[in-house]
Every structure is written in structure tokens, then in C-alpha cells.
Design an enzyme around this catalytic site. Structure first.
Site, PDB file in Angstrom:
ATOM      1  CB  SER A 113      -0.906   0.013   1.186  1.00  0.00           C
ATOM      2  OG  SER A 113      -1.699   0.966   1.386  1.00  0.00           O
ATOM      3  CG  ASP A 148      -3.119   3.989  -1.156  1.00  0.00           C
ATOM      4  OD1 ASP A 148      -3.703   3.694  -2.144  1.00  0.00           O
ATOM      5  OD2 ASP A 148      -3.035   3.137  -0.228  1.00  0.00           O
ATOM      6  CG  ASN A 196      -6.917   6.364   5.683  1.00  0.00           C
ATOM      7  OD1 ASN A 196      -7.694   5.903   5.153  1.00  0.00           O
ATOM      8  ND2 ASN A 196      -6.511   5.671   6.804  1.00  0.00           N
ATOM      9  N   PRO A 242      -2.887   1.526  20.019  1.00  0.00           N
ATOM     10  CG  PRO A 242      -2.844  -0.685  20.783  1.00  0.00           C
ATOM     11  CD  PRO A 242      -3.704   0.718  20.971  1.00  0.00           C
ATOM     12  CB  THR A 253      -0.086  -0.998   9.930  1.00  0.00           C
ATOM     13  OG1 THR A 253      -0.183   0.432  10.058  1.00  0.00           O
ATOM     14  CG2 THR A 253      -1.305  -1.324   9.527  1.00  0.00           C
ATOM     15  NE  ARG A 267      -1.406   4.699  13.382  1.00  0.00           N
ATOM     16  CZ  ARG A 267      -0.210   4.813  12.651  1.00  0.00           C
ATOM     17  NH1 ARG A 267       0.324   5.695  12.675  1.00  0.00           N
ATOM     18  NH2 ARG A 267      -0.037   3.648  11.801  1.00  0.00           N
TER      19      ARG A 267
HETATM   20  P1  NG1 Z   1      -3.083   1.639  12.016  1.00  0.00           P
HETATM   21  O1  NG1 Z   1      -1.670   1.681  11.953  1.00  0.00           O
HETATM   22  O2  NG1 Z   1      -3.648   0.326  12.768  1.00  0.00           O
HETATM   23  O3  NG1 Z   1      -3.391   3.137  12.609  1.00  0.00           O
HETATM   24  C1  NG1 Z   1      -3.557   2.435   9.282  1.00  0.00           C
HETATM   25  C2  NG1 Z   1      -4.288   3.415   9.255  1.00  0.00           C
HETATM   26  C3  NG1 Z   1      -5.855   2.624   9.225  1.00  0.00           C
HETATM   27  C4  NG1 Z   1      -5.865   1.687   7.978  1.00  0.00           C
HETATM   28  C5  NG1 Z   1      -4.793   0.755   8.084  1.00  0.00           C
HETATM   29  C6  NG1 Z   1      -4.459  -0.113   7.175  1.00  0.00           C
HETATM   30  C7  NG1 Z   1      -4.793   5.479  10.339  1.00  0.00           C
HETATM   31  C8  NG1 Z   1      -4.766   6.526  11.614  1.00  0.00           C
HETATM   32  N1  NG1 Z   1      -4.709   4.183  10.358  1.00  0.00           N
HETATM   33  O4  NG1 Z   1      -3.846   1.612  10.529  1.00  0.00           O
HETATM   34  O5  NG1 Z   1      -6.926   3.515   9.064  1.00  0.00           O
HETATM   35  O6  NG1 Z   1      -5.799   2.207   6.827  1.00  0.00           O
HETATM   36  O7  NG1 Z   1      -3.570   1.495   8.472  1.00  0.00           O
HETATM   37  O8  NG1 Z   1      -3.608   0.310   5.830  1.00  0.00           O
HETATM   38  O9  NG1 Z   1      -4.789   6.182   9.193  1.00  0.00           O
HETATM   39 ZN    ZN Z   2      -3.551   1.057   0.169  1.00  0.00          ZN
END
Ligand code: NG1
Ligand code: ZN
Length: 549
Positions: free
Chosen positions: A67, A282, A379, A503, A506, A511
Site C-alpha cells: 500500500s 496511495d 485517510n 496502538p 500496522t 498513535r
Molecule cells: P493503524 O496503523 O492500525 O493505525 C493504518 C490506518 C488505518 C488503516 C490501516 C490499514 C490511520 C490512523 N490508520 O492503521 O486507517 O488504513 O493502516 O492500511 O490512518
Molecule cells: Zn492502500
């Protein structure tokens, strides 16, 4: 119980030894440095095969992508038959299988799955796979194919495609020849379906005189959107930028939807003027954000929340105009949705809004509870799902006036232009362009729906993010004990303050999200909460949070 050829498994598995790493199938599948993924992808091929056999030969998808991450990373996601994300309980099987240390353990785990899940190994298995532009893709495809050989899956290679195109193809293959037939299971079929619906949506309306400048993050969206342009003909004028897929160091670098959303600025080097409108994909083209420059040059972001608001507004009005008010419309967000967007949806559009934990599968699932469910992450990842009964109502509605006839025709075309399997940047872009053209709106008019509260997202690197436990759609921490009370005490001191900590699923970080009445108060709030988290976890190991602001 039918068995399988263990010698064959051992020989193939020996080609894909497991490194000394612990793997987890997270919110976006397996994702990490590509050089660690060989065994994981091989085994994902086995999981996909077993899933297909379990579902009586239904086609399962495998997408190799990371991604919005940089090119050294890669990953794999499995796609269930209707084009949705892999069912939760199978994520756990994928995780366990990826962590088997020896060939014996791997064979034993396959046996366990076969017996506990009652999988008939004599059933056929069918899989379809694709990958994005990352150079590591070729070798990982080879590992995946070896995985398919273990239990004899029949596979189809779709080559380099976007993630949503793979989801689309999976659903098409599984619904072919049924009343739910979703379309031709090819990229051409995909382009044709979307382009034909888009042409209906903009028919008879003057095209915008400004150009859409499309930043493709130097990823797969560039060649693929280029490929779709002939299908769109003169219905849409687009200038593609950031389309270098040869130099892999450029992938998602200083460009793309994630950069634009998190940095709250346009792609580096892109000169923006107030006449044009801009959009970014993206790296695998499942996220979309729009933006424009105000007359005084100020950067203005139209993120996933703004897209959800625009789509919900348009659909609600069409449903009313079509005289089918019994079709319920709802919107699904996560805690990252801007507070002003939630307020706009509830108070101005009078639409029910649900908040669910981060991760597309949660949003998708919740959206399916409505007749028409609009879901977007801030996002830019999201789509609209129509229930079978809503589609039936839309397709059988009879008009009693010319205005109703128009609304019904537009609703039907909307259900076709929208990729209902998963968030899709191409499809969402056509949705936005259709609405702007229908309304003859500039991005600035669209932006007037509401004003975003200033917001800030900060990462805090801690030693062990697993100690952070949340409830209430991730808006409250229950562990570490006492931290939420400390957060609440700080938030109370800020006008319009809202902040939560969770937490990441990914990345190895925690956060922190904050919103407040002004930019400086927001930054202060984010900094104070991030500092609290850093200090609370006395093992806080990353740079001091101040450096992130
Ligand atoms: P995590 O890393 O769990 O915050 C991020 C994005 C999610 C989602 C996933 C999968 C933010 C704050 N978090 O997750 O919305 O898109 O990646 O790609 O944007
Ligand atoms: Zn993507």
C-alpha cells in the site's frame, strides 16, 4: 479423511525457509520488509487454497502489496469470495501457519485445520492473484505459486493491478452467471463498468473547465488509470503526475494520499494554483484524497471524511427525489473522523453515524447494516455498500414524474460506478467527479459543507505497544491503568478538545490523535498527550514526542 502429499510439502517448503521472525496477519494482512516475506507468502498460498476448498471451490484472492509503505516493504492480503477481507478466524490460522518453525509443524497445522474445520481436500481450489509495482513482487509471486502447488490450487495471475481491481475480479468470478453477477472478471471489464456508469452520471452536464491533476504516488495507479482513460473518453479530463514506476525509490515518496493527509500539504514539488483541483492515490490505489489551493494559496484538504459527507449528501437527496425514502442511509466512521464531519452528518444531513474500530473490515461490516452504507476512514479509504434489498428497490422503482426518473437513473448508475467490494480510489474519484459535475461545484463549494477542526496525529515509539488496550471503538484506554484518567484531565483544559490513544495495527508505534479549537491548542494537546504516553511507558524508546510536531 483425505490426506495430502507431505513429501511434496516438504520439498516446496524447503525452498521457502522461515526466518527467525514472528509474523502476524494484521489489519492490512502481513506487511513488512520484503526480504522477510518469502515463507509467509508461500504459506499464504496454502491458506488461500484451504479457504477455497473449505468454501467448495469458491475463488479466493491474494494481493501482494504494501500500500502506502516504501518499496523495500511488501505484504499479502487474502480476499474472501464476495471481494471482502478474509474472515477474522482465518486471519488467526494464517498467523499460526506463518509461525510454524519446522516442516513437521507446518504439516501438522495443515492437518489440524483440515480436521477441525472439516475441509474436504478432494474439493477443487481456485485462487486469483495480483501485485503492485514493487520490484520484490516477482519473487514473492513465485513463492505464492509454490504455495498453490502444495494442495493443487488452480490459479489465475492478473499481473500488476490495483488492490481494488483484484477485489472486483474475485467478486465477479464468484457471481458469474448468478442473479448477483457483478461484472466481467477482467481489468477491461472493470474499466468498462465504471466508465459506462460514470458517463450516465455526467450525461448532459457541462464539464468542469479546470483540470483534475492526479498524483499517483509513483505507484500502480499511474499505469492503470492511464489504461482506463480511453474508456472514459471525453467525459473526464485528467492530468496524471507522479507516475514514475521505474525508479522504485519514488514509490509513495513525498507524494500520494498518505503523505498529503498526514503532512496536510500537497505532494512535494507540485505547484498548485487556485483554478485546478487535485487528487492523490496511495501506492496500491485504494485510498483517495482531494485538495485545492485557496485564492491566497492556502492548502485545503478534502479527505475521506469530506468524501463521505459529499457522497452521503448526494445519495440522501437522490433517494428522496426517487421517492424511495424507505431505503435507509447510514455513515460509518472511525474515531479518526474529524469531529466537525460527524457533527455535519448528524445535524445537517440527519443521517445516523456509527463509530467502529480502525480497520476496513470493521467499517465494511457495520455499513452492511444499512440499506445504503457509506463508510470512509479519514485517510481516504472507503466506499458505499448497497444491500440486496436496496438494489432491488432501486432497480424496480417506477417513476411517476420526470424528476423521479432522473433520480432513479442516477441511483442505478451510482451503484455501478461504486466498487462495493472495498475502498477503491478510481471508483471513488469517479464518484466525486460525478457529484461535482452534477452540482456544477468547485472543490471550494464542496469544502463549505463544514470546517474541519484543527487536528494532529502523532506517533509515539514505545517498547511494547501491546500493553495499550482500548474499548469504545478505540476511544478509551483501559490499560495501562490510570493513563486514560490522566488523558481526560488534560483534554478538559482545551476548548473543543478531543484526544485518544491506540496502538497501531500496522506499525510498531502508539498513535495519538488530538483535536481542539485552534491549531496551536491542537498541537499543544497532541504534544502533551504524546508526552504522557511516552513517560507512562517508562520504556518509551523512540525520539521525544516534541520532535514529531
Ligand atoms: P493503524 O496503523 O492500525 O493505525 C493504518 C490506518 C488505518 C488503516 C490501516 C490499514 C490511520 C490512523 N490508520 O492503521 O486507517 O488504513 O493502516 O492500511 O490512518
Ligand atoms: Zn492502500
Amino acid at each position: 479423511m483425505a490426506t495430502f502429499n507431505v513429501d511434496n510439502l516438504n520439498a516446496l517448503s524447503d525452498l521457502h525457509p522461515k526466518p527467525d521472525t514472528t509474523f502476524a496477519y494484521g489489519t492490512a494482512g502481513f506487511r513488512m520488509k520484503a526480504n522477510l516475506l518469502d515463507s509467509v507468502i508461500f504459506r499464504a498460498g496454502i491458506v488461500a487454497t484451504l479457504r477455497s476448498k473449505k468454501l467448495d471451490g469458491k475463488v479466493i484472492g491474494c494481493m501482494i502489496t504494501a500500500s502506502h509503505n516504501a518499496a523495500p516493504d511488501n505484504g499479502v492480503k487474502l480476499v474472501d469470495p464476495m471481494g471482502e477481507m478474509l474472515e477474522g478466524s482465518w486471519e488467526a490460522h494464517a498467523t499460526t501457519m506463518s509461525n510454524c518453525e519446522t516442516n513437521e509443524q507446518l504439516a501438522a497445522y495443515i492437518h489440524t485445520m483440515v480436521s477441525t474445520l472439516n475441509i474436504d481436500l478432494t474439493k477443487p481450489a481456485r485462487v486469483v492473484f495480483g501485485r503492485d509495482t514493487r520490484p520484490s513482487g516477482d519473487a514473492l509471486v513465485a513463492a505464492l505459486k509454490d504455495g498453490f502447488k502444495v494442495l493443487d490450487a488452480e490459479s489465475t495471475d492478473m499481473g500488476i493491478i490495483t488492490t481494488p481491481q483484484l477485489h472486483y475480479a474475485v467478486r465477479c468470478l464468484n457471481t458469474q452467471g448468478t442473479p448477483e453477477a457483478y461484472g466481467e472478471p477482467t481489468v477491461e471489464g472493470y474499466y468498462k463498468k465504471l466508465a459506462d456508469a460514470f458517463k450516465v452520471l455526467v450525461e448532459g452536464k457541462p464539464r468542469s473547465s479546470s483540470t483534475l491533476i492526479l498524483d499517483c504516488a509513483n505507484g500502480v495507479g499511474a499505469p492503470k488509470f492511464q489504461e482506463m482513460l480511453p474508456f472514459l473518453g471525453d467525459s473526464l479530463a485528467v492530468k496524471i503526475v507522479n507516475d514514475d514506476i521505474v525508479d522504485d525509490t519514488k514509490l509513495n515518496l513525498n507524494s500520494g494520499a498518505d503523505y498529503v493527509k498526514t503532512q496536510q500539504r500537497g505532494p512535494l514539488g507540485l505547484k498548485m494554483n487556485s483554478q485546478d483541483r487535485y487528487a492523490s492515490f496511495d501506492g496500491d490505489a485504494d485510498r483517495l484524497v482531494y485538495y485545492y489551493a485557496d485564492e491566497d494559496g492556502t492548502f485545503k484538504l478534502l479527505d475521506g471524511d469530506k468524501i463521505a459527507g459529499l457522497a452521503a449528501m448526494f445519495i440522501i437527496e437522490l433517494v428522496k427525489a426517487a421517492g424511495i425514502d424507505n431505503v435507509s442511509v447510514g455513515v460509518v466512521q472511525t474515531a479518526y473522523a474529524n469531529g466537525a464531519s460527524t457533527q455535519y452528518l448528524r445535524s445537517n444531513l440527519n443521517v445516523p453515524v456509527s463509530c467502529v474500530p480502525t480497520g476496513v473490515k470493521h467499517l465494511h461490516h457495520e455499513a452492511m447494516k444499512y440499506d445504503v452504507g457509506v463508510y470512509f476512514e479519514a485517510n481516504g479509504h472507503g466506499t458505499v455498500v448497497f444491500s440486496p434489498s436496496a438494489l432491488k428497490t432501486i432497480y424496480t422503482a417506477e417513476e411517476s414524474s420526470p424528476a423521479q426518473a432522473v433520480a432513479i437513473r442516477l441511483l442505478r448508475a451510482l451503484s455501478e460506478v461504486i466498487n462495493q467490494t472495498v475502498g477503491d480510489a478510481f471508483s471513488d474519484l469517479l464518484l466525486v467527479e460525478a457529484i461535482l459535475t452534477q452540482r456544477q461545484w468547485t472543490p471550494k463549494i464542496w469544502d463549505q459543507a463544514y470546517t474541519d477542526l484543527p487536528n494532529r496525529l502523532v506517533k509515539v515509539v514505545v517498547q511494547d505497544r501491546s500493553i495499550f488496550k482500548t474499548v469504545d471503538a478505540e476511544r478509551k484506554l483501559v490499560e495501562p491503568v490510570g493513563l486514560q484518567d490522566a488523558i481526560d484531565a488534560i483534554v478538559l483544559k482545551f476548548r473543543g478538545g478531543r484526544s485518544f490513544v491506540r496502538p497501531s495495527g500496522t506499525e510498531d508505534v502508539v498513535r495519538v490523535y488530538a483535536e481542539a479549537a485552534t491549531r496551536s491548542e491542537t498541537d499543544e494537546l497532541a504534544y502533551r498527550i504524546a508526552g504522557l504516553v511516552f513517560n507512562f511507558n517508562s520504556n518509551g524508546s523512540g525520539p521525544r514526542p516534541r520532535e514529531f510536531l
